[in-house]
Motif scaffolding. Structure first.
Motif, PDB file in Angstrom:
ATOM      1  N   CYS A  71       0.833  -1.200   0.000  1.00  0.00           N
ATOM      2  CA  CYS A  71       0.000   0.000   0.000  1.00  0.00           C
ATOM      3  C   CYS A  71       0.871   1.256   0.000  1.00  0.00           C
ATOM      4  O   CYS A  71       0.598   2.222  -0.725  1.00  0.00           O
ATOM      5  CB  CYS A  71      -0.922  -0.012   1.215  1.00  0.00           C
ATOM      6  SG  CYS A  71      -1.811   1.523   1.501  1.00  0.00           S
ATOM      7  N   GLY A  72       1.937   1.249   0.825  1.00  0.00           N
ATOM      8  CA  GLY A  72       2.828   2.396   0.905  1.00  0.00           C
ATOM      9  C   GLY A  72       3.510   2.695  -0.420  1.00  0.00           C
ATOM     10  O   GLY A  72       3.657   3.855  -0.808  1.00  0.00           O
ATOM     11  N   LYS A  73       3.927   1.636  -1.125  1.00  0.00           N
ATOM     12  CA  LYS A  73       4.572   1.824  -2.427  1.00  0.00           C
ATOM     13  C   LYS A  73       3.593   2.445  -3.426  1.00  0.00           C
ATOM     14  O   LYS A  73       3.943   3.357  -4.186  1.00  0.00           O
ATOM     15  CB  LYS A  73       5.070   0.474  -2.950  1.00  0.00           C
ATOM     16  CG  LYS A  73       5.684   0.526  -4.367  1.00  0.00           C
ATOM     17  CD  LYS A  73       6.928   1.379  -4.412  1.00  0.00           C
ATOM     18  CE  LYS A  73       7.704   1.213  -5.720  1.00  0.00           C
ATOM     19  NZ  LYS A  73       6.997   1.686  -6.891  1.00  0.00           N
ATOM     20  N   LEU A  74       2.356   1.970  -3.453  1.00  0.00           N
ATOM     21  CA  LEU A  74       1.350   2.538  -4.351  1.00  0.00           C
ATOM     22  C   LEU A  74       1.075   4.000  -4.003  1.00  0.00           C
ATOM     23  O   LEU A  74       0.922   4.852  -4.889  1.00  0.00           O
ATOM     24  CB  LEU A  74       0.052   1.727  -4.264  1.00  0.00           C
ATOM     25  CG  LEU A  74       0.027   0.377  -4.984  1.00  0.00           C
ATOM     26  CD1 LEU A  74      -1.222  -0.395  -4.597  1.00  0.00           C
ATOM     27  CD2 LEU A  74       0.087   0.554  -6.492  1.00  0.00           C
ATOM     28  N   PHE A  75       1.013   4.285  -2.715  1.00  0.00           N
ATOM     29  CA  PHE A  75       0.739   5.657  -2.274  1.00  0.00           C
ATOM     30  C   PHE A  75       1.861   6.602  -2.685  1.00  0.00           C
ATOM     31  O   PHE A  75       1.614   7.726  -3.157  1.00  0.00           O
ATOM     32  CB  PHE A  75       0.550   5.678  -0.756  1.00  0.00           C
ATOM     33  CG  PHE A  75       0.161   7.023  -0.210  1.00  0.00           C
ATOM     34  CD1 PHE A  75      -1.055   7.600  -0.542  1.00  0.00           C
ATOM     35  CD2 PHE A  75       1.012   7.718   0.637  1.00  0.00           C
ATOM     36  CE1 PHE A  75      -1.425   8.838  -0.050  1.00  0.00           C
ATOM     37  CE2 PHE A  75       0.661   8.958   1.137  1.00  0.00           C
ATOM     38  CZ  PHE A  75      -0.563   9.516   0.794  1.00  0.00           C
ATOM     39  N   LEU A  76       3.112   6.155  -2.541  1.00  0.00           N
ATOM     40  CA  LEU A  76       4.248   6.975  -2.954  1.00  0.00           C
ATOM     41  C   LEU A  76       4.232   7.225  -4.457  1.00  0.00           C
ATOM     42  O   LEU A  76       4.544   8.322  -4.920  1.00  0.00           O
ATOM     43  CB  LEU A  76       5.558   6.295  -2.547  1.00  0.00           C
ATOM     44  CG  LEU A  76       5.913   6.335  -1.058  1.00  0.00           C
ATOM     45  CD1 LEU A  76       7.177   5.532  -0.790  1.00  0.00           C
ATOM     46  CD2 LEU A  76       6.082   7.779  -0.580  1.00  0.00           C
TER      47      LEU A  76
END
Length: 305
Positions: free
Chosen positions: A284-289
């Motif tokens: 999720c964090g990678k997609l958000f970044l």
């Protein structure tokens, strides 16, 4: 060794695709979940257009679900009456979901919607799984064994009309409840390319109050037909199903799942939930970044006939 994906219109290393399928299959076997909510973001990371990643992964869900249903059916752990009601809701939801997908694609907003959907749902579910896993680990250490609470409580939705008796699951509830759950999961399947088991299974346990033994097989029964409907409609309406990509991922995931199942059997459930939650939050964090970082190319030109 590069292979050209005709629908995705990119060239990708075959070994990389097999490794991706094997890695997600391994995680699926270890954690006991479908790999759709992990595979789709990973495909996006390697350059596959989000629309193609969603539609192709929906096709990949079918094969893994079929084998699971037969295994649970032999054990008598499939409530077909409940499954059919979930399926009716899922069929309607997935059909409308593909229509919404087509509309958003025509507006050029589908990639953004897919990424936002994953950020919201993966972030929420990942954090909840991490918190539950941490609490369970601490409870186990304090009490010397995991305590088991009530699976569900009676809420306002248990008073809905159209009550039906589900003898296999020993339930007497409104048919509107499983229909609504199936509908919601069907929409998610169309937009996110997932089977929806990561939402369907908790909903069946905590909202419907189904016995855990019945939940997995019944949810897989619904997922097979909903994923098939999504695949057919995506191929017919949007031409976004890449068969070459789907076959390569399937080979890798089948092999990886066999190994993962053996590893997962040796691990404690509390730690499994905690580790899966951490993994989901990282994705999720990678997609958000990726949504926040300015792209290398601010504009893209598309040729139209």
């Amino acid at each position: 060794m590069q292979i050209y994906l005709p629908i995705a219109e990119i060239s990708v290393d075959i070994i990389l695709l097999l490794a991706m399928g094997g890695g997600v299959g391994l995680l699926s076997g270890i954690f006991g979940v479908g790999g759709g909510f992990l595979m789709t973001p990973i495909l996006i990371f390697v350059g596959v257009p989000p629309a193609v990643a969603v539609a192709t992964q929906a096709n990949n869900v079918i094969a893994s679900s079929v084998s699971g249903v037969f295994a649970h059916w032999k054990r008598g752990n499939v409530d077909f009456l409940m499954g059919w009601i979930l399926l009716i809701g899922g069929f309607i939801g997935s059909t409308l979901g593909v229509g919404l997908f087509t509309f958003l694609k025509s507006l050029g907003q589908i990639d953004l919607v897919i990424n936002l959907s994953y950020v919201i749902f993966l972030g929420t579910i990942g954090l909840l799984m991490m918190l539950e896993g941490i609490k369970a680990v601490f409870r186990r250490r304090k009490s010397g064994g995991a305590s088991r609470g009530k699976l569900h409580e009676h809420n306002w939705f248990h008073g809905l009309p159209l009550k039906m008796r589900f003898r296999k699951s020993r339930l007497y509830i409104s048919a509107l409840l499983p229909f609504g759950i199936g509908f919601f999961v069907g929409v998610l399947s169309a937009i996110m390319g997932v089977g929806g088991g990561f939402i369907l299974v908790p909903a069946m346990i905590y909202m419907l109050g189904m016995p855990t033994a019945m939940v997995i097989g019944t949810s897989l029964f619904q997922i097979i037909f909903v994923a098939a409907n999504v695949t057919f409609l995506q191929a017919a309406q949007n031409q976004t199903v890449d068969v070459v990509l789907a076959l390569l991922l399937l080979v890798g995931s089948v092999l990886g799942a066999q190994v993962g199942t053996r590893i997962g059997a040796k691990m404690q459930g509390d730690w499994l939930r905690l580790l899966l939650g951490i993994l989901v939050v990282m994705v999720c964090g990678k997609l958000f970044l990726d949504l926040l970082i300015e792209p290398a190319d601010l504009y893209a030109l598309e040729m139209t006939e």
